[in-house]
Design a protein around this motif. Structure first.
Motif, PDB file in Angstrom:
ATOM      1  N   ASN A 176       0.837  -1.200   0.000  1.00 33.42           N
ATOM      2  CA  ASN A 176       0.000   0.000   0.000  1.00 33.42           C
ATOM      3  C   ASN A 176       0.881   1.263   0.000  1.00 33.42           C
ATOM      4  O   ASN A 176       1.910   1.308   0.669  1.00 33.42           O
ATOM      5  N   ASP A 177       0.455   2.273  -0.751  1.00 34.99           N
ATOM      6  CA  ASP A 177       1.301   3.465  -0.927  1.00 34.99           C
ATOM      7  C   ASP A 177       1.575   4.219   0.376  1.00 34.99           C
ATOM      8  O   ASP A 177       2.685   4.718   0.592  1.00 34.99           O
ATOM      9  N   ALA A 178       0.592   4.272   1.252  1.00 32.82           N
ATOM     10  CA  ALA A 178       0.812   4.992   2.516  1.00 32.82           C
ATOM     11  C   ALA A 178       1.733   4.187   3.442  1.00 32.82           C
ATOM     12  O   ALA A 178       2.549   4.762   4.174  1.00 32.82           O
ATOM     13  N   ASN A 179       1.633   2.854   3.385  1.00 30.04           N
ATOM     14  CA  ASN A 179       2.537   2.028   4.197  1.00 30.04           C
ATOM     15  C   ASN A 179       3.990   2.212   3.766  1.00 30.04           C
ATOM     16  O   ASN A 179       4.893   2.296   4.607  1.00 30.04           O
ATOM     17  N   SER A 180       4.225   2.247   2.452  1.00 31.22           N
ATOM     18  CA  SER A 180       5.616   2.386   1.997  1.00 31.22           C
ATOM     19  C   SER A 180       6.166   3.755   2.408  1.00 31.22           C
ATOM     20  O   SER A 180       7.322   3.873   2.824  1.00 31.22           O
ATOM     21  N   ARG A 181       5.327   4.777   2.349  1.00 34.10           N
ATOM     22  CA  ARG A 181       5.765   6.101   2.833  1.00 34.10           C
ATOM     23  C   ARG A 181       6.073   6.058   4.328  1.00 34.10           C
ATOM     24  O   ARG A 181       7.040   6.667   4.787  1.00 34.10           O
ATOM     25  N   ALA A 182       5.241   5.362   5.075  1.00 32.99           N
ATOM     26  CA  ALA A 182       5.450   5.292   6.524  1.00 32.99           C
ATOM     27  C   ALA A 182       6.798   4.645   6.841  1.00 32.99           C
ATOM     28  O   ALA A 182       7.525   5.107   7.729  1.00 32.99           O
ATOM     29  N   VAL A 183       7.151   3.591   6.096  1.00 35.25           N
ATOM     30  CA  VAL A 183       8.444   2.925   6.325  1.00 35.25           C
ATOM     31  C   VAL A 183       9.594   3.883   6.005  1.00 35.25           C
ATOM     32  O   VAL A 183      10.555   4.012   6.771  1.00 35.25           O
ATOM     33  N   ALA A 184       9.494   4.587   4.876  1.00 32.40           N
ATOM     34  CA  ALA A 184      10.567   5.518   4.486  1.00 32.40           C
ATOM     35  C   ALA A 184      10.732   6.624   5.531  1.00 32.40           C
ATOM     36  O   ALA A 184      11.851   6.937   5.959  1.00 32.40           O
ATOM     37  N   GLU A 185       9.625   7.206   5.962  1.00 29.17           N
ATOM     38  CA  GLU A 185       9.688   8.301   6.943  1.00 29.17           C
ATOM     39  C   GLU A 185      10.238   7.805   8.272  1.00 29.17           C
ATOM     40  O   GLU A 185      11.030   8.484   8.930  1.00 29.17           O
ATOM     41  N   SER A 186       9.815   6.599   8.665  1.00 26.89           N
ATOM     42  CA  SER A 186      10.254   6.045   9.941  1.00 26.89           C
ATOM     43  C   SER A 186      11.762   5.810   9.942  1.00 26.89           C
ATOM     44  O   SER A 186      12.473   6.220  10.865  1.00 26.89           O
TER      45      SER A 186
ATOM     46  N   GLY B  34       7.544   7.413  -1.488  1.00 18.62           N
ATOM     47  CA  GLY B  34       6.964   6.110  -1.821  1.00 18.62           C
ATOM     48  C   GLY B  34       7.992   5.135  -2.375  1.00 18.62           C
ATOM     49  O   GLY B  34       8.113   3.999  -1.890  1.00 18.62           O
ATOM     50  N   VAL B  35       8.773   5.566  -3.376  1.00 19.31           N
ATOM     51  CA  VAL B  35       9.768   4.645  -3.964  1.00 19.31           C
ATOM     52  C   VAL B  35      10.873   4.320  -2.954  1.00 19.31           C
ATOM     53  O   VAL B  35      11.399   3.201  -2.945  1.00 19.31           O
ATOM     54  N   THR B  36      11.204   5.273  -2.087  1.00 16.49           N
ATOM     55  CA  THR B  36      12.214   5.009  -1.056  1.00 16.49           C
ATOM     56  C   THR B  36      11.738   3.903  -0.116  1.00 16.49           C
ATOM     57  O   THR B  36      12.478   2.958   0.189  1.00 16.49           O
ATOM     58  N   GLY B  37      10.495   4.010   0.327  1.00 18.22           N
ATOM     59  CA  GLY B  37       9.941   2.990   1.217  1.00 18.22           C
ATOM     60  C   GLY B  37       9.865   1.635   0.538  1.00 18.22           C
ATOM     61  O   GLY B  37      10.209   0.597   1.126  1.00 18.22           O
ATOM     62  N   LEU B  38       9.440   1.614  -0.722  1.00 13.60           N
ATOM     63  CA  LEU B  38       9.353   0.347  -1.461  1.00 13.60           C
ATOM     64  C   LEU B  38      10.725  -0.296  -1.596  1.00 13.60           C
ATOM     65  O   LEU B  38      10.877  -1.512  -1.470  1.00 13.60           O
ATOM     66  N   ALA B  39      11.750   0.540  -1.845  1.00  9.77           N
ATOM     67  CA  ALA B  39      13.111   0.012  -1.972  1.00  9.77           C
ATOM     68  C   ALA B  39      13.602  -0.562  -0.645  1.00  9.77           C
ATOM     69  O   ALA B  39      14.277  -1.599  -0.609  1.00  9.77           O
ATOM     70  N   LEU B  40      13.256   0.102   0.460  1.00  4.82           N
ATOM     71  CA  LEU B  40      13.660  -0.411   1.783  1.00  4.82           C
ATOM     72  C   LEU B  40      12.963  -1.735   2.091  1.00  4.82           C
ATOM     73  O   LEU B  40      13.590  -2.677   2.591  1.00  4.82           O
ATOM     74  N   ILE B  41      11.681  -1.807   1.790  1.00  4.21           N
ATOM     75  CA  ILE B  41      10.921  -3.042   2.071  1.00  4.21           C
ATOM     76  C   ILE B  41      11.441  -4.182   1.185  1.00  4.21           C
ATOM     77  O   ILE B  41      11.598  -5.321   1.634  1.00  4.21           O
ATOM     78  N   THR B  42      11.735  -3.868  -0.083  1.00  3.09           N
ATOM     79  CA  THR B  42      12.257  -4.897  -0.986  1.00  3.09           C
ATOM     80  C   THR B  42      13.652  -5.354  -0.540  1.00  3.09           C
ATOM     81  O   THR B  42      13.954  -6.554  -0.563  1.00  3.09           O
ATOM     82  N   ALA B  43      14.485  -4.411  -0.089  1.00  3.67           N
ATOM     83  CA  ALA B  43      15.816  -4.784   0.413  1.00  3.67           C
ATOM     84  C   ALA B  43      15.692  -5.660   1.661  1.00  3.67           C
ATOM     85  O   ALA B  43      16.440  -6.628   1.823  1.00  3.67           O
ATOM     86  N   ASP B  44      14.730  -5.342   2.523  1.00  7.17           N
ATOM     87  CA  ASP B  44      14.488  -6.208   3.698  1.00  7.17           C
ATOM     88  C   ASP B  44      14.146  -7.622   3.235  1.00  7.17           C
ATOM     89  O   ASP B  44      14.656  -8.608   3.775  1.00  7.17           O
ATOM     90  N   ARG B  45      13.272  -7.711   2.241  1.00 10.32           N
ATOM     91  CA  ARG B  45      12.841  -9.012   1.742  1.00 10.32           C
ATOM     92  C   ARG B  45      14.031  -9.812   1.202  1.00 10.32           C
ATOM     93  O   ARG B  45      14.087 -11.029   1.276  1.00 10.32           O
TER      94      ARG B  45
END
Ligand SMILES: [Zn+2]
Length: 389
Positions: free
Chosen positions: A179-189, A360-371
């Motif tokens: 979800n777009d807001a979740n990926s932003r939340a991860v990046a901001e956090s 958004g893309v920053t958060g997605l990249a962080l989540i994908t790197a975690d994966r």
């Protein structure tokens, strides 16, 4: 011989700190010297860590300091919104290296939009970079395990579409759909070091991502935190407005970009898009300012309940309307301080994003790197590396 699965723990130390010596790895991991030596050599062989400052060759002595090699590979990420997407090539630390912005209409459905995402990835890609995974952000609730959206209020035609399957046929590695807001939340956090954070995305619609104790809070079905489709507290004082989700009186039906645009048009100021409305606010057009300020209060009422329930340290505003933060934030702040518990607001920070349109893309990249790189998944990543292409 050590099973390679355990290198994830040592790699994790490097991902969270810039540089560590062999001795520091031993101290922080609690592992023996020989185990640490073995894991470091595995990580050096795979290129996931590198000796710092070419220390490897000085005087023939091997370097004793190492750092995470974020340039080892890239992830491709696309943050899809209702009216456009940002596509990016990112390094393994989640930093966007190159990006582009494309206008779309998400109502056109998954395949036309994903075709454009694929074209954007092709335009951004370089042959000397290895792609290890892909992250796709969408403005709707996501069934994480299946990589598809479920009952999206605004994404007609996307319900149940296998986004991960479609992308997985075209690119190597895992596909994260979020979800777009979740990926932003991860990046901001991660960027602010705030483990308890709410990310509000206010654009055409209203998205809300929750990160608590450093983890995304999804709830049982991925619907947690969706304040845009809770009932606005002021809905009863007026005629309940119909929402895009089929209900009446939702927060979004008063304060989402589409609703503010509708109200501005009704006030006699014709605007063709949310972006046009934002421009009018920035120019100080009096009706646009009044309507967006009132929208801020309605959002603030909904956020106040979340603040009392969850007690975040930080609330970050992003999305197209974040540009109007000087008009929007006072209304949100006013209602939160009026209605939430004083203990929950004592140290609360409320601010606009510092990541701009790249959150958004920053958060997605962080989540994908975690994966790819976390202890329970690095085994598979290294096995794929070792396999012949
Ligand atoms: Zn709704």
């Amino acid at each position: 011989m050590e099973p390679p699965s355990h290198v994830g723990d040592v790699l994790g130390l490097f991902r969270h700190r810039n540089e560590l010596s062999r001795v520091e790895v031993i101290e922080r991991s609690g592992l023996s010297r020989s185990t640490v030596n073995h894991r470091l050599s595995t990580l050096l062989e795979t290129g996931l860590i590198r000796p710092v400052d070419g220390g490897e060759s000085t005087g023939g002595r091997p370097s004793t300091r190492f750092a995470f090699n974020a340039e080892r590979a890239v992830t491709l990420t696309a943050d899809i919104g209702a009216s456009g997407f940002v596509a990016a090539v990112c390094d393994l630390a989640g930093t966007p290296l190159r990006h582009l912005v494309q206008t779309i209409d998400v109502w056109e459905g998954p395949e036309p939009v994903l075709d454009l995402v694929e074209k954007a990835f092709t335009a951004l890609s370089r042959t000397d970079e290895e792609v290890w995974g892909v992250g796709i952000g969408v403005p709707g609730p996501v069934e994480i395990a299946a990589g598809r959206v479920v009952n999206p209020p605004i994404m007609t035609g996307w319900d149940g579409f296998d986004i991960a399957g479609w992308v997985g046929l075209r690119y190597p590695g895992p596909v994260v759909v979020e979800n777009d807001a979740n990926s932003r939340a991860v990046a901001e956090s991660r960027h602010s070091g705030s483990d308890n954070l709410i990310a509000l995305k206010i654009g055409t619609g209203i998205g809300c991502g929750l990160v608590f104790n450093g983890q995304i809070v999804r709830g049982n079905d991925g619907a947690a935190g969706d304040i845009g489709h809770t009932r606005a507290t002021s809905a009863d004082e007026r005629a309940p407005r119909p929402c895009r989700c089929g209900n009446n009186g939702c927060v979004e039906a008063y304060a989402g970009g589409w609703a503010l645009q509708r109200d501005l048009t009704a006030a006699g100021v014709e605007v063709g898009s949310v972006a046009d409305m934002v421009n009018l606010v920035l120019k100080g057009q009096i009706d646009a300012v009044r309507i967006v300020r009132e929208g801020g209060r309605i959002i603030g009422e909904a956020v106040a309940s979340l603040v009392s329930i969850l007690n975040p340290a930080t609330i970050v505003l992003s999305g197209q309307l974040a540009a109007c933060d000087e008009i929007l934030l006072p209304g949100i702040r006013e209602r939160i301080y009026e209605r939430a518990l004083p203990l929950a607001t004592r140290r609360l920070q409320l601010r606009r994003t510092r990541l701009g349109e790249l959150g958004g893309v920053t958060g997605l990249a962080l989540i994908t790197a975690d994966r790819l790189l976390e202890a329970d998944s690095i085994d598979l990543t290294l096995a794929n590396l070792a396999a012949p292409a």
